[in-house]
Design a protein around this motif. Structure first.
Motif, mmCIF file in Angstrom:
data_model
loop_
_atom_site.group_PDB
_atom_site.id
_atom_site.type_symbol
_atom_site.label_atom_id
_atom_site.label_comp_id
_atom_site.label_asym_id
_atom_site.label_seq_id
_atom_site.Cartn_x
_atom_site.Cartn_y
_atom_site.Cartn_z
ATOM 1 N N TRP A 1 0.842 -1.188 0.000
ATOM 2 C CA TRP A 1 0.000 0.000 0.000
ATOM 3 C C TRP A 1 0.881 1.244 0.000
ATOM 4 O O TRP A 1 1.924 1.274 0.654
ATOM 5 C CB TRP A 1 -0.912 0.013 1.221
ATOM 6 C CG TRP A 1 -2.020 -1.004 1.167
ATOM 7 C CD1 TRP A 1 -1.933 -2.277 0.714
ATOM 8 C CD2 TRP A 1 -3.364 -0.820 1.601
ATOM 9 N NE1 TRP A 1 -3.137 -2.917 0.832
ATOM 10 C CE2 TRP A 1 -4.033 -2.046 1.375
ATOM 11 C CE3 TRP A 1 -4.053 0.239 2.165
ATOM 12 C CZ2 TRP A 1 -5.373 -2.220 1.694
ATOM 13 C CZ3 TRP A 1 -5.396 0.076 2.490
ATOM 14 C CH2 TRP A 1 -6.048 -1.146 2.255
ATOM 15 N N TYR B 1 -8.534 1.450 0.727
ATOM 16 C CA TYR B 1 -8.051 2.669 1.388
ATOM 17 C C TYR B 1 -8.182 2.513 2.890
ATOM 18 O O TYR B 1 -9.138 1.902 3.387
ATOM 19 C CB TYR B 1 -8.856 3.896 0.937
ATOM 20 C CG TYR B 1 -9.010 3.975 -0.552
ATOM 21 C CD1 TYR B 1 -8.048 4.608 -1.325
ATOM 22 C CD2 TYR B 1 -10.092 3.369 -1.181
ATOM 23 C CE1 TYR B 1 -8.163 4.639 -2.709
ATOM 24 C CE2 TYR B 1 -10.210 3.399 -2.560
ATOM 25 C CZ TYR B 1 -9.246 4.028 -3.321
ATOM 26 O OH TYR B 1 -9.357 4.036 -4.686
ATOM 27 N N THR C 1 -4.240 1.297 -1.981
ATOM 28 C CA THR C 1 -3.628 0.411 -2.955
ATOM 29 C C THR C 1 -4.511 0.296 -4.183
ATOM 30 O O THR C 1 -5.743 0.368 -4.094
ATOM 31 C CB THR C 1 -3.391 -0.992 -2.356
ATOM 32 O OG1 THR C 1 -2.681 -1.799 -3.304
ATOM 33 C CG2 THR C 1 -4.705 -1.688 -2.024
#
Length: 207
Positions: A16, A83, A71
């Motif tokens: 991420w 998120y 991501t």
């Protein structure tokens, strides 16, 4: 009683990107995803998903997220968008932390959705235990977030409400969202794992 914390920590997967998912990493993922799209329709759908990703990131920054990560990862069976954000809220004197008060301050939608403030039909309020915090409240549901005047997206959403030690009316909200609705069970399992890493640290302590 725990001393007033100096900061918080939330761990997200290594893949991420922290703070800005609308920059270089997102552009590279978009290019790779479009290269795998077999039809113009698939390309249009991917472009729409990446537009949503950019708008979600912008909305989080506009509303003062203390932390934001996300991501856009291409798997064999499709694109996953996710998120994780942390927001601070304060309950006004004379009010309790109720769902309407929480909904008025949560920062996922940048403006009221087209369905107004109606609660999602699948909204659930539960109590969960975070290893580094203790028992807290959690709200899950499929929410409609209006990101711009013409962009509205339904997202799986998990809000975990964490009281700030030593601050009676102040809370941190760990908000995780994803538009990948068909993956509800897997997405909520991931969000539970991410939220479970939340912890407070004294100002001088290493993460």
């Amino acid at each position: 009683m725990m001393e007033s914390p100096g900061r918080f920590v939330l761990d997200v997967p290594d893949s991420w990107a922290e703070l800005d998912v609308s920059g270089e990493a997102l552009a590279e993922t978009r290019a790779a995803a479009l290269a795998l799209a077999g039809t113009v329709r698939e390309q249009a759908a991917l472009n729409d998903l990446f537009r949503q990703a950019r708008e979600i990131s912008k909305a989080a920054r506009r509303r003062g997220a203390l932390f934001a990560a996300g991501t856009a990862t291409m798997f064999d069976d499709g694109l996953f968008l996710g998120y994780a954000m942390v927001f601070a809220i304060s309950v006004p004197p004379g009010q309790e932390l109720t769902l309407p008060v929480l909904a008025a301050q949560l920062a996922v939608p940048d403006r009221p959705s087209r369905t107004g403030n109606k609660a999602p039909a699948n909204r659930k309020v539960t109590a969960v235990t975070l290893p580094g915090v203790g028992q807290v409240a959690r709200i899950t549901g499929t929410e409609e977030a209006s990101l711009t005047a013409d962009v509205s997206v339904r997202m799986l959403t998990m809000h975990t409400v964490v009281p700030i030690p030593g601050a009676e009316r102040d809370y941190l909200i760990v908000t995780c969202t994803s538009p990948n609705l068909p993956l509800e069970a897997e997405v909520y399992e991931l969000f539970d794992a991410i939220s479970g890493t939340f912890r407070f640290l004294p100002a001088a302590s290493p993460a």
